[in-house]
Design a protein around this motif. Structure first.
Motif, short mmCIF file in Angstrom:
data_model
loop_
_atom_site.label_atom_id
_atom_site.label_comp_id
_atom_site.label_asym_id
_atom_site.label_seq_id
_atom_site.Cartn_x
_atom_site.Cartn_y
_atom_site.Cartn_z
N PRO A 2 0.82 -1.21 0.00
CA PRO A 2 0.00 0.00 0.00
C PRO A 2 0.86 1.26 0.00
O PRO A 2 2.02 1.26 0.41
CB PRO A 2 -0.80 -0.09 1.30
N ALA A 3 0.24 2.33 -0.48
CA ALA A 3 0.94 3.61 -0.52
C ALA A 3 1.20 4.10 0.90
O ALA A 3 0.57 3.67 1.86
CB ALA A 3 0.11 4.63 -1.29
N ASN A 5 0.59 7.04 2.25
CA ASN A 5 -0.51 7.82 2.79
C ASN A 5 -1.82 7.24 2.27
O ASN A 5 -2.42 7.74 1.34
CB ASN A 5 -0.37 9.29 2.40
N SER A 6 -2.25 6.14 2.89
CA SER A 6 -3.52 5.54 2.48
C SER A 6 -4.28 5.06 3.72
O SER A 6 -3.69 4.83 4.77
CB SER A 6 -3.30 4.37 1.52
N THR A 9 -3.17 1.49 4.86
CA THR A 9 -1.94 1.50 5.65
C THR A 9 -2.24 1.96 7.08
O THR A 9 -1.75 1.36 8.04
CB THR A 9 -0.90 2.43 5.01
N THR A 61 -0.23 13.40 6.71
CA THR A 61 -0.69 12.15 6.12
C THR A 61 -2.08 11.87 6.69
O THR A 61 -2.27 11.00 7.54
CB THR A 61 0.28 11.00 6.42
N ASP A 63 -4.87 10.68 5.34
CA ASP A 63 -5.53 9.42 5.03
C ASP A 63 -5.05 8.31 5.97
O ASP A 63 -5.84 7.48 6.42
CB ASP A 63 -5.29 9.01 3.58
N THR A 64 -3.77 8.30 6.29
CA THR A 64 -3.25 7.31 7.23
C THR A 64 -3.85 7.53 8.61
O THR A 64 -4.21 6.59 9.30
CB THR A 64 -1.71 7.39 7.29
#
Length: 87
Positions: A2-3, A5-6, A9, A61, A63-64
């Motif tokens: 996974p990226a 900033n996802s 993750t 970050t 999204d994380t």
């Protein structure tokens, strides 16, 4: 993978402290009670997740951080359903 900033993750990172608390205090050390409260390790894991959310927000970050927040709410919901007996 996974990226960085996802949400996925963040969810995986956020599930680590509650999973480790469950592993240590329900599988390995079954009779240990901290401060006469059997749910204390899970609340410590909640605090660790809150620190992780703060670090994610400082590093932009978002999204994380959202993934960690979802994992925190899910683990606390499971804690209230399965561990804390409301009588």
């Amino acid at each position: 993978m996974p990226a960085k900033n996802s949400v996925i993750t963040g969810f995986l990172i956020g599930m680590l402290p509650p999973a480790l608390a469950w592993l240590f205090f329900n599988v390995i050390y079954t009779n240990v009670v901290i401060l006469n409260k059997p749910t204390m390790p899970y609340f410590i894991a909640l605090g660790i997740n809150l620190v992780i959310i703060r670090i994610c927000n400082k590093k932009n970050t978002d999204d994380t951080g959202k993934g960690v927040m979802m994992a925190t709410f899910l683990s606390m919901l499971l804690l209230f359903i399965f561990k804390i007996r409301l009588t």
